[in-house]
Design a protein around this motif. Structure first.
Motif, mmCIF file in Angstrom:
data_model
loop_
_atom_site.group_PDB
_atom_site.id
_atom_site.type_symbol
_atom_site.label_atom_id
_atom_site.label_comp_id
_atom_site.label_asym_id
_atom_site.label_seq_id
_atom_site.Cartn_x
_atom_site.Cartn_y
_atom_site.Cartn_z
ATOM 1 N N PHE A 4 -33.095 19.513 8.005
ATOM 2 C CA PHE A 4 -34.249 18.616 7.928
ATOM 3 C C PHE A 4 -34.345 17.893 6.588
ATOM 4 C CE2 PHE A 4 -38.734 17.849 6.833
ATOM 5 C CZ PHE A 4 -39.081 17.004 7.889
ATOM 6 N N LEU A 5 -33.747 18.457 5.549
ATOM 7 C CA LEU A 5 -33.881 17.922 4.195
ATOM 8 C C LEU A 5 -33.573 16.422 4.080
ATOM 9 C CD1 LEU A 5 -34.650 18.801 1.345
ATOM 10 C CD2 LEU A 5 -32.233 19.291 0.912
ATOM 11 N N PRO A 6 -32.520 15.881 4.731
ATOM 12 C CA PRO A 6 -32.276 14.442 4.603
ATOM 13 C C PRO A 6 -33.429 13.568 5.079
ATOM 14 C CG PRO A 6 -30.344 15.544 5.478
ATOM 15 C CD PRO A 6 -31.429 16.563 5.460
ATOM 16 N N ALA A 7 -34.254 14.075 6.007
ATOM 17 C CA ALA A 7 -35.386 13.275 6.494
ATOM 18 C C ALA A 7 -36.395 13.007 5.389
ATOM 19 C CB ALA A 7 -36.061 13.990 7.661
ATOM 20 N N ALA A 8 -36.411 13.847 4.361
ATOM 21 C CA ALA A 8 -37.326 13.651 3.237
ATOM 22 C C ALA A 8 -36.753 12.710 2.188
ATOM 23 C CB ALA A 8 -37.666 15.000 2.596
ATOM 24 N N CYS A 9 -35.516 12.298 2.352
ATOM 25 C CA CYS A 9 -34.863 11.418 1.385
ATOM 26 C C CYS A 9 -35.276 9.968 1.625
ATOM 27 C CB CYS A 9 -33.344 11.558 1.493
ATOM 28 S SG CYS A 9 -32.425 10.543 0.304
ATOM 29 N N SER A 10 -35.422 9.231 0.562
ATOM 30 C CA SER A 10 -35.749 7.810 0.668
ATOM 31 C C SER A 10 -34.593 7.042 1.298
ATOM 32 C CB SER A 10 -36.041 7.237 -0.720
ATOM 33 O OG SER A 10 -36.072 5.826 -0.694
ATOM 34 N N TYR A 11 -34.917 6.101 2.186
ATOM 35 C CA TYR A 11 -33.884 5.277 2.804
ATOM 36 C C TYR A 11 -33.156 4.443 1.755
ATOM 37 C CZ TYR A 11 -34.958 6.177 7.720
ATOM 38 O OH TYR A 11 -35.090 6.759 8.956
ATOM 39 N N VAL A 12 -33.877 4.013 0.753
ATOM 40 C CA VAL A 12 -33.258 3.205 -0.304
ATOM 41 C C VAL A 12 -32.254 4.041 -1.080
ATOM 42 C CG1 VAL A 12 -33.695 1.887 -2.403
ATOM 43 C CG2 VAL A 12 -35.293 1.732 -0.480
ATOM 44 N N VAL A 13 -32.643 5.247 -1.461
ATOM 45 C CA VAL A 13 -31.745 6.132 -2.218
ATOM 46 C C VAL A 13 -30.515 6.481 -1.390
ATOM 47 C CG1 VAL A 13 -31.536 8.408 -3.268
ATOM 48 C CG2 VAL A 13 -33.613 7.064 -3.614
ATOM 49 N N ALA A 14 -30.724 6.824 -0.118
ATOM 50 C CA ALA A 14 -29.588 7.169 0.743
ATOM 51 C C ALA A 14 -28.640 5.986 0.901
ATOM 52 C CB ALA A 14 -30.097 7.621 2.106
ATOM 53 N N ALA A 15 -29.190 4.791 1.073
ATOM 54 C CA ALA A 15 -28.343 3.607 1.218
ATOM 55 C C ALA A 15 -27.511 3.357 -0.040
ATOM 56 C CB ALA A 15 -29.212 2.383 1.522
ATOM 57 N N LEU A 16 -28.102 3.553 -1.207
ATOM 58 C CA LEU A 16 -27.366 3.349 -2.451
ATOM 59 C C LEU A 16 -26.282 4.407 -2.638
ATOM 60 C CD1 LEU A 16 -30.254 2.323 -4.875
ATOM 61 C CD2 LEU A 16 -28.537 0.852 -3.802
ATOM 62 N N ILE A 17 -26.560 5.641 -2.215
ATOM 63 C CA ILE A 17 -25.533 6.688 -2.297
ATOM 64 C C ILE A 17 -24.360 6.345 -1.394
ATOM 65 C CG2 ILE A 17 -25.028 9.105 -1.756
ATOM 66 C CD1 ILE A 17 -27.889 9.763 -2.596
ATOM 67 N N TRP A 18 -24.657 5.915 -0.185
ATOM 68 C CA TRP A 18 -23.591 5.530 0.757
ATOM 69 C C TRP A 18 -22.808 4.338 0.214
ATOM 70 C CZ3 TRP A 18 -25.456 9.624 2.822
ATOM 71 C CH2 TRP A 18 -24.942 10.148 4.019
ATOM 72 N N LYS A 19 -23.516 3.391 -0.386
ATOM 73 C CA LYS A 19 -22.882 2.161 -0.853
ATOM 74 C C LYS A 19 -22.073 2.365 -2.126
ATOM 75 C CE LYS A 19 -24.075 -2.614 -2.107
ATOM 76 N NZ LYS A 19 -25.191 -3.599 -2.194
ATOM 77 N N MET A 20 -22.592 3.122 -3.086
ATOM 78 C CA MET A 20 -21.965 3.231 -4.392
ATOM 79 C C MET A 20 -21.010 4.409 -4.509
ATOM 80 S SD MET A 20 -23.305 0.590 -5.687
ATOM 81 C CE MET A 20 -22.637 0.759 -7.331
ATOM 82 N N SER A 21 -21.254 5.483 -3.731
ATOM 83 C CA SER A 21 -20.468 6.693 -3.930
ATOM 84 C C SER A 21 -19.527 7.020 -2.781
ATOM 85 C CB SER A 21 -21.406 7.896 -4.169
ATOM 86 O OG SER A 21 -22.191 7.694 -5.316
ATOM 87 N N ILE A 22 -20.000 6.872 -1.544
ATOM 88 C CA ILE A 22 -19.188 7.299 -0.401
ATOM 89 C C ILE A 22 -18.333 6.171 0.141
ATOM 90 C CG2 ILE A 22 -19.260 8.284 1.920
ATOM 91 C CD1 ILE A 22 -21.853 9.668 1.155
ATOM 92 N N PHE A 23 -18.957 5.041 0.446
ATOM 93 C CA PHE A 23 -18.218 3.919 1.043
ATOM 94 C C PHE A 23 -18.099 2.755 0.073
ATOM 95 C CE2 PHE A 23 -19.704 6.234 4.805
ATOM 96 C CZ PHE A 23 -18.542 6.283 5.549
ATOM 97 N N ASN A 24 -17.849 3.065 -1.167
ATOM 98 C CA ASN A 24 -17.593 2.025 -2.152
ATOM 99 C C ASN A 24 -16.319 1.263 -1.763
ATOM 100 O OD1 ASN A 24 -17.023 0.550 -4.561
ATOM 101 N ND2 ASN A 24 -18.311 2.001 -5.674
ATOM 102 N N GLY A 25 -16.360 -0.043 -1.934
ATOM 103 C CA GLY A 25 -15.229 -0.863 -1.503
ATOM 104 C C GLY A 25 -14.020 -0.818 -2.399
ATOM 105 N N VAL A 26 -14.034 0.014 -3.423
ATOM 106 C CA VAL A 26 -12.875 0.147 -4.307
ATOM 107 C C VAL A 26 -12.300 1.550 -4.141
ATOM 108 C CG1 VAL A 26 -13.749 -1.534 -5.941
ATOM 109 C CG2 VAL A 26 -14.358 0.858 -6.227
ATOM 110 N N ARG A 27 -11.240 1.825 -4.847
ATOM 111 C CA ARG A 27 -10.526 3.082 -4.637
ATOM 112 C C ARG A 27 -11.280 4.287 -5.170
ATOM 113 N NH1 ARG A 27 -7.616 4.656 -9.294
ATOM 114 N NH2 ARG A 27 -7.689 3.153 -10.986
ATOM 115 N N PHE A 28 -12.402 4.083 -5.886
ATOM 116 C CA PHE A 28 -13.134 5.208 -6.445
ATOM 117 C C PHE A 28 -14.147 5.789 -5.469
ATOM 118 C CE2 PHE A 28 -11.936 2.535 -10.095
ATOM 119 C CZ PHE A 28 -11.128 3.443 -10.753
ATOM 120 N N GLY A 29 -14.427 5.130 -4.357
ATOM 121 C CA GLY A 29 -15.347 5.678 -3.378
ATOM 122 C C GLY A 29 -14.757 6.901 -2.688
ATOM 123 N N LEU A 30 -15.615 7.802 -2.216
ATOM 124 C CA LEU A 30 -15.148 9.037 -1.597
ATOM 125 C C LEU A 30 -14.294 8.749 -0.365
ATOM 126 C CD1 LEU A 30 -15.169 12.116 -1.317
ATOM 127 C CD2 LEU A 30 -17.327 11.915 -0.059
#
Length: 299
Positions: A107-133
């Motif tokens: 349930f914990l992700p439901a308490a996360c801000s949509y903005v914060v989650a989107a930035l994590i996905w964009k900058m850390s997981i699915f970053n368009g460069v080779r440094f993304g996860l």
């Protein structure tokens, strides 16, 4: 005593009711009024245009295209989220130890801000460069980095959008299903076992799912409404200094740029918002009637 009870009722409810009226109902009514006026750069227009704004929105290919795109998105995200949240609820319900821990973790992700989650996905997981996860994992297999959010053939951006929405929403609907599962009388399962019903799909199909019908209807309705109201994750994932790309544009993002963009056509944006609200209402009422929500014998 009755007068005192009424006084304390308004003491507690009054501030909330006043805030709800001031910040919700008044803007809604004002928006409906603006939709009938030529409201460029003003919220107090005087030029009445009738239904011209509605006609213009329905003839706007970008607006109707956003509606079609999100009909397809809704048709995908609703059943996938439904199935995932139900599967999580079934697994957590079978856990005998540390059930509260697993319930909290999912349930914990439901308490996360949509903005914060989107930035994590964009900058850390699915970053368009080779440094993304994601690209780092692909690099282990000798695959070139993928520009996830800007590649349209194939449309990899849908993978980013769908995964962040599933991560954010599945835990919340899991809690709803889990509450429904815990209301089912264990005697039904014992009777099924005595009658020779095999645990698994047979019990799920003939006992669990029918007993979860009311909960399932509520989950589907909430999922559809949330899908059409999507804004935060799309805007924060796909927008940049150059603006928002023409693809994967939800209706609310389109209306945001229409009303608050360079043209600031508040009348046109309000008309689009009313059209979207009517579509959501029609779809919701239609689903409720089709699924017979509120009829006797729901459970």
């Amino acid at each position: 005593m009755r007068h005192r009870g009424a006084l304390w009722f308004w003491v507690f409810v009054g501030p909330f009711a006043a805030g709800l009226a001031l910040f919700t109902y008044v803007p809604l009514l004002w928006s409906v009024g603006l939709s009938f006026f030529d409201a460029h750069n003003t919220v107090t227009p005087t030029d009445f245009v009738g239904l011209d704004n509605y006609t213009a929105m329905l003839k706007d290919g970008a607006f109707t295209g956003s509606l079609r795109t999100f009909l397809v998105f809704t048709a995908f995200i609703v059943p996938v989220t439904f199935a995932l949240s139900l599967a999580l609820a079934l697994m957590v319900n079978r856990v005998r130890r540390a059930q509260a821990f697993f319930r909290s973790v999912f349930f914990l992700p439901a308490a996360c801000s949509y903005v914060v989650a989107a930035l994590i996905w964009k900058m850390s997981i699915f970053n368009g460069v080779r440094f993304g996860l994601a690209n780092t994992v692909l690099g282990w297999f000798g695959t070139d980095p993928v520009a996830w959010l800007s590649t349209t053939h194939p449309p990899w951006y849908w993978l980013v959008i769908a995964t962040v929405r599933l991560w954010l929403q599945a835990g919340f609907y899991m809690i709803l299903f889990l509450a429904g599962l815990q209301r089912i009388d264990p005697v039904l399962y014992e009777a099924a076992a005595v009658d020779g019903a095999r645990p698994g799909w047979t019990v799920l199909r003939h006992i669990t799912l029918p007993q979860l019908r009311a909960t399932s209807v509520a989950v589907v309705l909430l999922l559809v409404i949330n899908a059409f109201q999507a804004f935060d994750e799309f805007y924060n994932l796909l927008s940049d200094a150059r603006g928002y790309p023409p693809y994967a544009r939800p209706p609310l993002v389109y209306l945001y740029y229409t009303a608050l963009g360079q043209g600031q056509n508040l009348g046109l944006g309000s008309a689009g918002a009313v059209i979207l609200a009517l579509i959501i209402a029609i779809v919701t009422v239609g689903q409720a009637r089709w699924l017979k929500l509120g009829k006797s014998g729901e459970e």
